[in-house]
Scaffold this active site. Structure first.
Site, PDB file in Angstrom:
ATOM      1  N   ARG A  26       0.809  -1.228   0.000  1.00  0.00           N
ATOM      2  CA  ARG A  26       0.000   0.000   0.000  1.00  0.00           C
ATOM      3  C   ARG A  26       0.844   1.281   0.000  1.00  0.00           C
ATOM      4  O   ARG A  26       0.418   2.313   0.517  1.00  0.00           O
ATOM      5  CB  ARG A  26      -0.977   0.034   1.186  1.00  0.00           C
ATOM      6  CG  ARG A  26      -1.971  -1.098   1.199  1.00  0.00           C
ATOM      7  CD  ARG A  26      -2.958  -0.978   0.052  1.00  0.00           C
ATOM      8  NE  ARG A  26      -4.082  -1.877   0.200  1.00  0.00           N
ATOM      9  CZ  ARG A  26      -5.334  -1.478   0.435  1.00  0.00           C
ATOM     10  NH1 ARG A  26      -5.628  -0.229   0.514  1.00  0.00           N
ATOM     11  NH2 ARG A  26      -6.295  -2.367   0.542  1.00  0.00           N
ATOM     12  N   ARG A  30      -2.835   6.725   0.018  1.00  0.00           N
ATOM     13  CA  ARG A  30      -3.204   7.886   0.815  1.00  0.00           C
ATOM     14  C   ARG A  30      -2.158   8.403   1.777  1.00  0.00           C
ATOM     15  O   ARG A  30      -2.328   9.485   2.323  1.00  0.00           O
ATOM     16  CB  ARG A  30      -4.516   7.602   1.550  1.00  0.00           C
ATOM     17  CG  ARG A  30      -5.684   7.581   0.588  1.00  0.00           C
ATOM     18  CD  ARG A  30      -6.944   7.107   1.264  1.00  0.00           C
ATOM     19  NE  ARG A  30      -6.804   5.718   1.706  1.00  0.00           N
ATOM     20  CZ  ARG A  30      -7.725   5.061   2.374  1.00  0.00           C
ATOM     21  NH1 ARG A  30      -8.827   5.650   2.725  1.00  0.00           N
ATOM     22  NH2 ARG A  30      -7.533   3.796   2.710  1.00  0.00           N
ATOM     23  N   ARG A  39      -5.917  12.520  -6.529  1.00  0.00           N
ATOM     24  CA  ARG A  39      -7.222  11.922  -6.270  1.00  0.00           C
ATOM     25  C   ARG A  39      -8.325  12.974  -6.154  1.00  0.00           C
ATOM     26  O   ARG A  39      -9.434  12.796  -6.638  1.00  0.00           O
ATOM     27  CB  ARG A  39      -7.161  11.134  -4.963  1.00  0.00           C
ATOM     28  CG  ARG A  39      -7.266   9.632  -5.110  1.00  0.00           C
ATOM     29  CD  ARG A  39      -8.631   9.188  -5.509  1.00  0.00           C
ATOM     30  NE  ARG A  39      -9.618   9.608  -4.528  1.00  0.00           N
ATOM     31  CZ  ARG A  39      -9.891   8.958  -3.414  1.00  0.00           C
ATOM     32  NH1 ARG A  39      -9.303   7.826  -3.146  1.00  0.00           N
ATOM     33  NH2 ARG A  39     -10.791   9.422  -2.586  1.00  0.00           N
ATOM     34  N   ASP A  76      -6.315  -2.413  -7.868  1.00  0.00           N
ATOM     35  CA  ASP A  76      -6.949  -3.011  -6.693  1.00  0.00           C
ATOM     36  C   ASP A  76      -7.261  -4.471  -6.977  1.00  0.00           C
ATOM     37  O   ASP A  76      -7.467  -4.856  -8.131  1.00  0.00           O
ATOM     38  CB  ASP A  76      -8.235  -2.266  -6.326  1.00  0.00           C
ATOM     39  CG  ASP A  76      -8.588  -2.518  -4.863  1.00  0.00           C
ATOM     40  OD1 ASP A  76      -8.171  -1.722  -4.019  1.00  0.00           O
ATOM     41  OD2 ASP A  76      -9.244  -3.538  -4.572  1.00  0.00           O
ATOM     42  N   TYR A 154     -15.122 -11.167  -0.758  1.00  0.00           N
ATOM     43  CA  TYR A 154     -15.793  -9.935  -1.201  1.00  0.00           C
ATOM     44  C   TYR A 154     -16.998 -10.243  -2.087  1.00  0.00           C
ATOM     45  O   TYR A 154     -18.012  -9.548  -2.027  1.00  0.00           O
ATOM     46  CB  TYR A 154     -14.804  -9.019  -1.938  1.00  0.00           C
ATOM     47  CG  TYR A 154     -13.833  -8.357  -0.991  1.00  0.00           C
ATOM     48  CD1 TYR A 154     -14.239  -7.314  -0.170  1.00  0.00           C
ATOM     49  CD2 TYR A 154     -12.514  -8.782  -0.900  1.00  0.00           C
ATOM     50  CE1 TYR A 154     -13.369  -6.712   0.724  1.00  0.00           C
ATOM     51  CE2 TYR A 154     -11.624  -8.185  -0.010  1.00  0.00           C
ATOM     52  CZ  TYR A 154     -12.055  -7.153   0.794  1.00  0.00           C
ATOM     53  OH  TYR A 154     -11.194  -6.564   1.675  1.00  0.00           O
TER      54      TYR A 154
HETATM   55  O1  1CP Z   1       0.477   0.619  -3.194  1.00  0.00           O
HETATM   56  C1  1CP Z   1      -0.096  -0.439  -3.402  1.00  0.00           C
HETATM   57  O2  1CP Z   1      -0.023  -1.414  -2.636  1.00  0.00           O
HETATM   58  C2  1CP Z   1      -0.875  -0.614  -4.724  1.00  0.00           C
HETATM   59  C3  1CP Z   1      -2.261  -0.320  -4.635  1.00  0.00           C
HETATM   60  C4  1CP Z   1      -3.269  -1.233  -3.945  1.00  0.00           C
HETATM   61  C5  1CP Z   1      -3.215  -2.613  -3.611  1.00  0.00           C
HETATM   62  C6  1CP Z   1      -2.062  -3.588  -3.732  1.00  0.00           C
HETATM   63  C7  1CP Z   1      -4.548  -0.766  -3.585  1.00  0.00           C
HETATM   64  C8  1CP Z   1      -5.020   0.619  -3.758  1.00  0.00           C
HETATM   65  N1  1CP Z   1      -5.278  -1.838  -3.121  1.00  0.00           N
HETATM   66  C9  1CP Z   1      -4.485  -2.963  -3.104  1.00  0.00           C
HETATM   67  C10 1CP Z   1      -4.855  -4.343  -2.720  1.00  0.00           C
HETATM   68  C11 1CP Z   1      -6.080  -4.560  -1.909  1.00  0.00           C
HETATM   69  N2  1CP Z   1      -7.326  -3.986  -2.058  1.00  0.00           N
HETATM   70  C12 1CP Z   1      -6.184  -5.540  -0.888  1.00  0.00           C
HETATM   71  C13 1CP Z   1      -5.065  -6.491  -0.509  1.00  0.00           C
HETATM   72  C14 1CP Z   1      -4.056  -5.824   0.349  1.00  0.00           C
HETATM   73  C15 1CP Z   1      -4.443  -5.636   1.788  1.00  0.00           C
HETATM   74  O3  1CP Z   1      -4.818  -6.624   2.429  1.00  0.00           O
HETATM   75  O4  1CP Z   1      -4.340  -4.489   2.243  1.00  0.00           O
HETATM   76  C16 1CP Z   1      -7.489  -5.492  -0.371  1.00  0.00           C
HETATM   77  C17 1CP Z   1      -8.065  -6.352   0.744  1.00  0.00           C
HETATM   78  C18 1CP Z   1      -8.214  -4.516  -1.120  1.00  0.00           C
HETATM   79  C19 1CP Z   1      -9.657  -4.157  -1.002  1.00  0.00           C
HETATM   80  C20 1CP Z   1      -9.842  -2.719  -0.740  1.00  0.00           C
HETATM   81  N3  1CP Z   1      -9.648  -1.739  -1.683  1.00  0.00           N
HETATM   82  C21 1CP Z   1     -10.153  -2.104   0.494  1.00  0.00           C
HETATM   83  C22 1CP Z   1     -10.492  -2.807   1.812  1.00  0.00           C
HETATM   84  C23 1CP Z   1     -11.945  -3.099   1.817  1.00  0.00           C
HETATM   85  C24 1CP Z   1     -12.449  -3.761   3.076  1.00  0.00           C
HETATM   86  O5  1CP Z   1     -13.280  -3.129   3.758  1.00  0.00           O
HETATM   87  O6  1CP Z   1     -12.071  -4.913   3.372  1.00  0.00           O
HETATM   88  C25 1CP Z   1     -10.147  -0.703   0.266  1.00  0.00           C
HETATM   89  C26 1CP Z   1     -10.442   0.386   1.266  1.00  0.00           C
HETATM   90  C27 1CP Z   1      -9.818  -0.502  -1.123  1.00  0.00           C
HETATM   91  C28 1CP Z   1      -9.681   0.785  -1.863  1.00  0.00           C
HETATM   92  C29 1CP Z   1      -8.279   1.156  -2.130  1.00  0.00           C
HETATM   93  N4  1CP Z   1      -7.396   0.408  -2.875  1.00  0.00           N
HETATM   94  C30 1CP Z   1      -6.192   1.066  -2.984  1.00  0.00           C
HETATM   95  C31 1CP Z   1      -6.330   2.313  -2.272  1.00  0.00           C
HETATM   96  C32 1CP Z   1      -5.255   3.370  -2.166  1.00  0.00           C
HETATM   97  C33 1CP Z   1      -7.622   2.350  -1.737  1.00  0.00           C
HETATM   98  C34 1CP Z   1      -8.250   3.466  -0.924  1.00  0.00           C
HETATM   99  C35 1CP Z   1      -9.059   4.353  -1.840  1.00  0.00           C
HETATM  100  C36 1CP Z   1      -8.583   5.754  -1.792  1.00  0.00           C
HETATM  101  O7  1CP Z   1      -9.107   6.445  -0.919  1.00  0.00           O
HETATM  102  O8  1CP Z   1      -7.761   6.217  -2.586  1.00  0.00           O
END
Ligand code: 1CP
Length: 347
Positions: A26, A30, A39, A76, A154
């Protein structure tokens, strides 16, 4: 074009490197004000994910601004269920992503179709090509996908959950349906990861973020065979499998043909090493350490490095970096890993 910094690839090949490579799960996102600035100009997260020029730009931000040894494509894991026929929504200021439609019965499966990566995920492949070219060999580019069980969670629950009880109920009460859905996700994931390699990914990570929700029987029956298939059928780049919360399954994970295994912060490093002696281990600083002072971050990073010992280690956190962490603490973590080489007299 040869890589200027190939530490990650050499480490994943099992070579003894000058110091461990370091990147953060991640890292693109953010924590960086520069990400938030981009964003805030857009309609939302999805526009960023679906616009290759922008995805490319935010993928490279942590390389420029934090000095990590690898870039991970900004995307994502939820793009795969969407490609299969279940679109996700991420409504700003309302909360985390949600799927308006979920899979709860055999008839819901009619919504799903096989994934052709070029046709359904072309925007990710385009972003991958563009980013690989824009990086110009500075650091390797990591591609990724969610593991079948985590994507299943999911698709069945429609959003995040503490216990994933509905998803686990389906495993127990409708095993044939669960197997079918997991197999379809597995097929899509194999095709998607192979297409990412073709588009320029130089390493891959499989995120099994909710592996820890399963007991040993469910893990063995539903997860292990699909992780094995992915490890065996994805070719052309080293693969790291990160099964969060499943450190106690490390001896089973160590039977996989992937090069790397992620370690979360619950798992004692010495035990992970003992149970997976032939895999490169990645991790495992508790992300909340980065809420501390710079001195505390540096001391904890040193302890982690000495726990892993020399070689067969990719420095990372034990899960994704939290969005409200100060980027200066992230820089201290990265710098401390980089210093590690200097203190031992090598670069
Ligand atoms: O920098 C990086 O790692 C690349 C970008 C990336 C990756 C690898 C994002 C951007 N998401 C992910 C993978 C991801 N997405 C996972 C696996 C990693 C982990 O366990 O943290 C998971 C579970 C998600 C699902 C997801 N997407 C969630 C969680 C949902 C939940 O309630 O369980 C969320 C909040 C997102 C949105 C998201 N994806 C990425 C970002 C930066 C965001 C936040 C949105 C934003 O405000 O910009």
């Amino acid at each position: 074009m040869s890589l200027q910094n190939d530490l990650l690839l050499r480490a994943l090949a099992g070579e003894q490197t000058e110091r461990p490579p370091v990147w953060l799960m991640r890292q693109a996102g953010r924590i960086l004000p520069e990400y938030r600035a981009i964003r805030s100009r857009l309609s939302g997260f999805k526009e960023l994910v679906k616009t290759p020029e922008l995805a490319c730009e935010v993928t490279i931000q942590p390389v420029d601004l934090l000095g990590v040894d690898a870039a991970i494509l900004f995307s994502d894991i939820l793009v795969v269920p969407e490609a299969m026929g279940l679109p996700y929504e991420l409504i700003e200021k309302v909360g985390p992503p949600r799927f308006p439609e979920t899979i709860g019965s055999a008839s819901d499966m009619k919504r799903l179709h096989a994934v052709d990566p070029e046709e359904h995920l072309g925007y990710v492949l385009e972003a991958m090509k563009m980013t690989r070219s824009a990086l110009d060999g500075r650091v390797p580019l990591i591609g990724f996908a969610g593991a079948p069980w985590t994507i299943f969670c999911y698709m069945v629950e429609g959003g995040g959950s503490k216990e994933w009880s509905r998803a686990r109920r389906m495993l127990r009460s409708e095993p044939a349906l669960a197997e079918d859905l997991l197999d379809r996700i597995t097929e899509a994931t194999i095709a998607y990861l192979n297409a990412q390699v073709e588009a320029g990914a130089q390493a891959l990570q499989l995120f099994d973020s909710w592996a820890g929700a399963l007991d040993a029987d469910l893990f063995e029956r539903y997860t292990m065979p699909r992780l094995k298939r992915i490890c065996d059928e994805v070719k052309g780049a080293p693969l790291i499998v990160f099964a969060k919360g499943a450190g106690w399954q490390m001896d089973r994970l160590a039977t996989l043909s992937c090069q790397g295994l992620g370690v979360d912060w619950h798992m004692p490093v010495s035990e992970a090493r003992m149970r997976a002696p032939h895999h490169v281990l990645q991790g495992n600083l508790d992300p909340s350490v980065l809420y501390g002072t710079e001195a505390e971050v540096r001391a904890a990073t040193q302890r982690m490095l000495s726990d892993f010992g020399r070689g067969m280690h990719v420095a990372n956190l034990g899960h994704g970096v939290y969005p409200d962490i100060n980027p200066d603490r992230v820089r201290a973590f990265i710098d401390e890993v980089k210093q590690n080489a200097h203190s031992e007299g090598v670069n």
